[in-house]
Write an enzyme that holds these catalytic residues in place. Structure first.
Site, PDB file in Angstrom:
ATOM      1  N   ASN A 147      19.398  35.505  31.548  1.00  0.00           N
ATOM      2  CA  ASN A 147      20.806  35.934  31.927  1.00  0.00           C
ATOM      3  C   ASN A 147      20.736  37.214  32.540  1.00  0.00           C
ATOM      4  OD1 ASN A 147      23.155  37.275  31.384  1.00  0.00           O
ATOM      5  ND2 ASN A 147      23.255  37.108  29.195  1.00  0.00           N
ATOM      6  N   ARG A 151      22.421  31.459  32.765  1.00  0.00           N
ATOM      7  CA  ARG A 151      23.833  31.876  32.629  1.00  0.00           C
ATOM      8  C   ARG A 151      24.566  32.344  34.102  1.00  0.00           C
ATOM      9  NH1 ARG A 151      26.489  37.169  30.199  1.00  0.00           N
ATOM     10  NH2 ARG A 151      28.465  36.259  29.924  1.00  0.00           N
ATOM     11  N   HIS A 195      33.453  33.116  27.816  1.00  0.00           N
ATOM     12  CA  HIS A 195      32.613  33.010  26.436  1.00  0.00           C
ATOM     13  C   HIS A 195      32.562  31.630  26.153  1.00  0.00           C
ATOM     14  CE1 HIS A 195      34.089  37.222  25.034  1.00  0.00           C
ATOM     15  NE2 HIS A 195      32.859  37.345  25.682  1.00  0.00           N
ATOM     16  N   ARG A 238      38.207  47.230  27.010  1.00  0.00           N
ATOM     17  CA  ARG A 238      39.096  46.312  27.934  1.00  0.00           C
ATOM     18  C   ARG A 238      40.350  46.289  27.122  1.00  0.00           C
ATOM     19  NH1 ARG A 238      35.403  41.089  29.049  1.00  0.00           N
ATOM     20  NH2 ARG A 238      33.696  42.561  28.529  1.00  0.00           N
ATOM     21  N   GLU A 294      23.910  32.094  21.788  1.00  0.00           N
ATOM     22  CA  GLU A 294      24.589  31.640  23.177  1.00  0.00           C
ATOM     23  C   GLU A 294      23.189  31.106  24.014  1.00  0.00           C
ATOM     24  OE1 GLU A 294      27.711  34.098  25.182  1.00  0.00           O
ATOM     25  OE2 GLU A 294      27.125  35.313  23.642  1.00  0.00           O
TER      26      GLU A 294
END
Ligand code: AMP
Length: 590
Positions: free
Chosen positions: A7, A63, A152, A213, A359
């Site tokens: 990642n 990823r 996601h 955010r 993940e």
């Protein structure tokens, strides 16, 4: 398979070595401060390859944040795929360049193992057009690739699958709302295995309130800010200074806000309330989009750890069938080794689950599936194809209503599956928009009613029938049946059948496939060759080898009878075709 999961962010590279079958984590680490003092992605990846050499890595899973409209699945990387990922850079200018740098460095350092790109967007790539489309000028949208992509995806896919396992079925049996509530946050409606709505859009800024955010705001607000602050400052404000941090004026970490809220801090309280309110709103919306919900899943930092936030989000949802067990909610602790907790009251209709997302494991699994699934199935034994025209399966009670008490079906001709027959009798289907007369009944009678039509029939009738496996009619579409002696309104039972292959265990062994596996099937030898994906394999001793598709699918591959000028369905139930179908490969998604 031992998979190195990479990642690659702009300032750090996280990695794990995961055994994809057992889920065991063999190594994990992070190389930080990329970009400082000449530390490059390439140097970091070399360090990682060296550090993980002893584990005998067999594949690398990368990823990749944005796969644009092109990538629907994890994909084996070659130069062409790399170029396609490069083409997505304008859609994710902060993330994709770092992902690509890692990809390049790892391919150079480990040239002899397969590399797979796993996209955050892929799980959502098949969202229905109505959900993916912004209501703006279509040409402009096309030109700038402006659509909802969603993010996601690996997390939503992972927790939805675990939820289905917990519920004791297949992912394709359930409607699940997944809430990934971490520093970034998004919701997803997973309807019978597919993402049909998600809260993040063109960028990961849309939707739920996040750490820093804003989530959803009026686009007019963005314009106003851009005029007053300039574009870059507006970007910074909405991405880095909003959400929990902006509302509270304190922090993006919910733990800090909970502590301050307890002391009476107004901003902290407001931040918590707005966060919960927005998540609740999405649950309601997604339950509506799917026409109901079987389970709600909460995951990631906040979803997994904050009982207080879970309670705020899930309160007063009894009308949906959600009922929390306060004690179970308070006590719920999840981990990679023990990832699922049911926090719903025993009698609740909708299950409420806390699930630890993973993940890296999902990336490892998808990587292994791509590497293994890419091997084309060696056996080329052709499969006969049967085209199912629209037809009706009835219960004893329904036949009584439609044809009179005690009526018996008259066999018209036997079908290929042993014991099944097409009957002389037919009924009429009455939908809100139109009717279709003369639809054949198949025997023998069954414990449940099931009416199988094509998409074209669906448009004609004016109904929205889900694509389902045979027997899975719960919450399917309603329809009215008309027989010579009576009319019967069914609240559910109308479906489009999922394409499938019946086979014996011997055939399954020969093809190297298992019951309930999904495969790709190539139709060859006709005028319009076609590859069908998502074909379900059904294995039973009593089955005869045969693929079943509906009339729309047959017409697309130019199989079956087509009369001149119009698409007319054969009123014969099954028509053997001369075309060959061969299993080409296992579906990579499985
Ligand atoms: P993630 O991005 O999934 O790592 O989630 C990180 C966020 O989860 C943090 O910023 C916190 O807001 C939240 N979080 C983690 N642990 C807790 C906890 N015990 N209680 C409340 N929030 C938590």
């Amino acid at each position: 398979m031992k998979v190195l999961v990479i990642n690659c962010g702009s300032s750090s590279v996280k990695y794990q070595v995961v055994e994809s079958d057992s889920g065991e984590r063999l190594a994990a680490g992070v190389v930080e401060r990329i970009g400082e003092e000449g530390r490059t992605h390439s140097a970091a990846v070399k360090e990682i390859v060296e550090a993980t050499k002893e584990h005998g890595v067999e594949a690398v899973g990368h990823r990749v944040v944005h796969g644009g409209p092109k990538f629907h699945d994890a994909t084996l990387v070659d130069d062409e795929v790399k170029a396609a990922i490069e083409a997505c850079v304008p859609l994710a200018p902060l993330h994709n360049p770092a992902n690509l740098a890692g990809l390049e460095a790892a391919r150079a350092a480990l040239p002899d193992v397969p590399h797979v790109a796993v996209f955050d967007t892929a799980f959502h790539a098949r969202m229905p057009r109505r959900a993916a489309t912004y209501a703006i000028d279509r040409e402009l949208a096309e030109k700038h690739q402006l659509r909802r992509y969603g993010f996601h995806g690996t997390s939503h896919a992972f927790v939805a699958r675990l939820a289905a396992e917990h519920l004791g079925g297949d992912l394709r049996d359930f409607r699940i709302i997944t809430l990934h509530l971490g520093n970034g946050a998004s919701a997803c409606a997973v309807e019978y295995g597919s993402s049909v709505e998600t809260s993040m859009g063109l960028t990961p800024l849309e939707g739920l309130v996040m750490g820093t955010r804003s989530g959803d705001v009026d686009p007019g607000l963005v314009l106003k800010l851009a005029r007053e602050l300039g574009v870059d400052e507006t970007d910074r404000v909405l991405n880095r200074e909003s959400g929990l941090k902006g509302l509270s004026g304190l922090s993006n970490d919910l733990r800090d806000l909970q502590a301050k809220a307890a002391e009476g801090h107004d901003g902290a309280r407001l931040a918590i309330n707005v966060f919960a309110h927005q998540a609740r709103k999405y649950i309601g919306a997604y339950a509506t989009v799917m026409g109901g919900v079987d389970a709600i899943v909460l995951t990631a930092g906040i979803g997994e750890n904050s009982a207080d936030m879970r309670r705020r989000i899930l309160q007063r949802l009894e009308f949906l069938g959600v009922r929390l067990d306060e004690e179970k909610n308070f006590d719920a602790k999840v981990s990679d080794d023990d990832p699922v907790r049911d926090i719903g009251a025993a009698n609740a209709r909708v299950r409420t689950l806390v699930i630890a997302t993973n993940e890296e494991l999902e990336i490892a699994r998808q990587t292994a599936a791509q590497v293994q699934g890419a091997k084309t199935i060696a056996v080329k034994k052709p499969i006969p194809i049967a085209v199912s025209a629209r037809h009706v399966h009835l219960t004893r009670e329904s036949l009584d209503v439609l044809f009179g008490e005690g009526y018996e079906l008259t066999p018209y001709k036997p079908l290929s599956q042993p014991g099944q027959f097409a009957a002389e009798e037919k009924v009429n289907l009455i939908g809100p928009r139109a009717r279709i007369d003369g639809v054949r009944i198949l025997g023998p009678l069954r414990p449940g009613n099931q009416i199988e039509i094509s998409r074209t029939d669906e448009f004609k009738l004016g109904v929205d029938a889900p694509v389902r496996h045979s027997g899975k009619v719960k919450n399917s579409a309603p329809i009215t049946l008309e027989g010579p002696k009576g009319t019967l309104h069914l609240e559910e039972g109308l479906i489009c059948a999922w394409r499938h292959i019946h086979m014996t265990p011997e055939d399954a062994a020969a093809y190297g496939v298992k019951d309930k596996e999904y495969v790709e099937v190539a139709i060859k030898g006709g005028p319009r060759d076609l590859i069908f994906g998502d074909v379900l394999v059904r294995v039973k001793d009593s089955y005869a080898l045969e693929m079943h598709i509906d009339t729309d699918e047959a017409n697309a591959a130019e199989l079956g009878r087509i009369s001149e000028g119009d698409i007319v369905y054969t009123d014969v139930y099954v028509e053997e075709t001369q075309a060959e179908a061969v299993i080409q490969s296992k579906s990579p998604a499985e």
